[in-house]
Write an enzyme that holds these catalytic residues in place. Structure first.
Site, short mmCIF file in Angstrom:
data_model
loop_
_atom_site.label_atom_id
_atom_site.label_comp_id
_atom_site.label_asym_id
_atom_site.label_seq_id
_atom_site.Cartn_x
_atom_site.Cartn_y
_atom_site.Cartn_z
N HIS A 35 -2.65 -0.84 -7.87
CA HIS A 35 -2.55 -0.98 -6.41
C HIS A 35 -2.40 0.43 -5.83
O HIS A 35 -1.45 1.14 -6.17
CB HIS A 35 -1.36 -1.86 -6.03
CG HIS A 35 -1.52 -3.28 -6.50
ND1 HIS A 35 -0.54 -3.98 -7.14
CD2 HIS A 35 -2.60 -4.11 -6.41
CE1 HIS A 35 -0.99 -5.20 -7.43
NE2 HIS A 35 -2.23 -5.31 -7.00
N GLU A 87 0.95 2.24 -4.32
CA GLU A 87 2.23 2.22 -5.04
C GLU A 87 2.50 3.61 -5.61
O GLU A 87 2.27 3.90 -6.79
CB GLU A 87 2.21 1.10 -6.08
CG GLU A 87 2.12 -0.25 -5.37
CD GLU A 87 1.96 -1.45 -6.27
OE1 GLU A 87 1.90 -2.57 -5.73
OE2 GLU A 87 1.89 -1.29 -7.50
N HIS A 138 3.97 -0.48 -11.51
CA HIS A 138 3.81 -0.91 -10.12
C HIS A 138 5.07 -0.63 -9.32
O HIS A 138 6.11 -0.25 -9.87
CB HIS A 138 3.54 -2.43 -10.08
CG HIS A 138 2.20 -2.82 -10.59
ND1 HIS A 138 1.17 -3.20 -9.78
CD2 HIS A 138 1.72 -2.87 -11.86
CE1 HIS A 138 0.10 -3.47 -10.51
NE2 HIS A 138 0.40 -3.28 -11.78
N GLU A 198 7.82 -3.15 -12.71
CA GLU A 198 8.10 -2.88 -11.30
C GLU A 198 9.14 -1.77 -11.25
O GLU A 198 10.29 -1.95 -11.63
CB GLU A 198 8.60 -4.15 -10.60
CG GLU A 198 7.59 -5.30 -10.61
CD GLU A 198 6.37 -5.06 -9.72
OE1 GLU A 198 6.35 -4.05 -8.97
OE2 GLU A 198 5.42 -5.86 -9.79
#
Ligand SMILES: [Zn+2]
Length: 297
Positions: free
Chosen positions: A33, A36, A123, A186
């Site tokens: 993404h 990010e 991410h 994450e």
């Protein structure tokens, strides 16, 4: 450029180990993404350390910047969410083309090194989380080869979410095709990003590619808060709406009997204690609007 280092594709770097460069490979990816930023900053710094010969990985590393066009535009994606396109040749656009390229790069690594030991896909969350950094496993078909809890704990990843429904993510793809120990990591939220956080991530990545055994032995007894996905929240119609506050942090607890959302078929109440993750009502009909987790450890 570091001896032997090769750019296999735009922003896909093969960095061979100093000794036995063809014994086994590992993958670190970021920017699947494009907005990010934290993990992208950390991976750029990792690449700089390799280029300036301050770092040589213990095993051959494929370092991937997932979506260069989206990174340049500072957007999540341009045509389609890249992390839904792996192993799925139906959808089109810029990201579908990139997904095919990245799959081929992984196959090339597998052929060259005879195996891919692990893959960390980095991410950032959109919203803050009660557990700031956490890991997700894809749907797994075998136990992982390494003892990951001490390694993840060392990186400040204090939560582990086991997914129960397949999605066409990058980590699902590498696990399915190469038997790799794969995680979506994450690494903090977009709002909470700090230079210290980016630097801590970099230091952890350096340790992971040079001497992970030292990390593991330093955190031998570490345990993570462990969850599994109990329910996927699917937006079935335009009538879908959350009753709970959609802006609440990830891992917010909801006791048994809580009204979570309503849709075409009526209201949804929890059958047990649940924790919310990735709430987002702004998805297309038929897509996932969030997850409800149960605590397993
Ligand atoms: Zn992401």
């Amino acid at each position: 450029m570091e001896a032997g280092m090769e750019e296999w594709l735009e922003q896909v770097w093969f960095i061979p180990a100093e000794t036995k460069p063809n014994s086994v490979g590992i993958i670190i990816s970021c920017g699947i993404h494009g907005n990010e930023t934290g993990p992208i900053v950390a991976c750029n710094a990792l690449l700089d350390l390799v280029r300036s010969k301050q770092l040589t990985p213990a095993v051959s590393l494929l370092l991937i910047f997932g979506n260069p066009q989206a990174i340049n535009a500072n957007q999540r994606y341009l045509d389609f969410n890249l992390n839904r396109l792996f192993g799925n040749s139906v959808a089109g656009g810029i990201e579908a083309h990139r997904a095919r390229q990245l799959e081929q790069a992984c196959h090339r690594l597998q052929q060259q090194c005879g195996g891919i030991r692990w893959h960390l896909d980095l991410h950032s969350t959109i919203k803050p989380s009660r557990i700031e950094r956490f890991a997700l496993t894809p749907v797994t078909r075998a136990e992982y080869q390494l003892q990951w809890q001490p390694l993840l704990y060392a990186g400040g990843f204090l939560g582990l979410v086991r997914q129960t429904r397949r999605a066409n993510t990058f980590s699902q793809y590498t696990h399915d095709h190469f038997g790799t120990d794969s995680f979506t990591l994450e690494c903090g939220s977009l709002q909470q990003r700090t230079n210290q956080g980016d630097n801590a991530l970099l230091q952890w990545l350096v340790a992971m590619v040079t001497e992970p055994s030292a990390l593991a032995s330093a955190h031998q007894d570490a345990t993570l808060q462990e969850f599994r996905v109990a329910e996927d929240i699917i937006r079935h119609s335009d009538q879908f709406q959350f009753i709970i506050d959609e802006q609440e942090p990830n891992f917010s607890p909801h006791p048994k009997g809580s009204l979570i959302y309503s849709d075409r078929d009526g209201p949804f109440y929890t059958s047990d204690q649940r924790y919310s993750l990735f709430l987002n009502s702004g998805v297309e009909v038929g897509q996932r609007a969030g997850l409800l987790l149960e605590r397993i450890q």
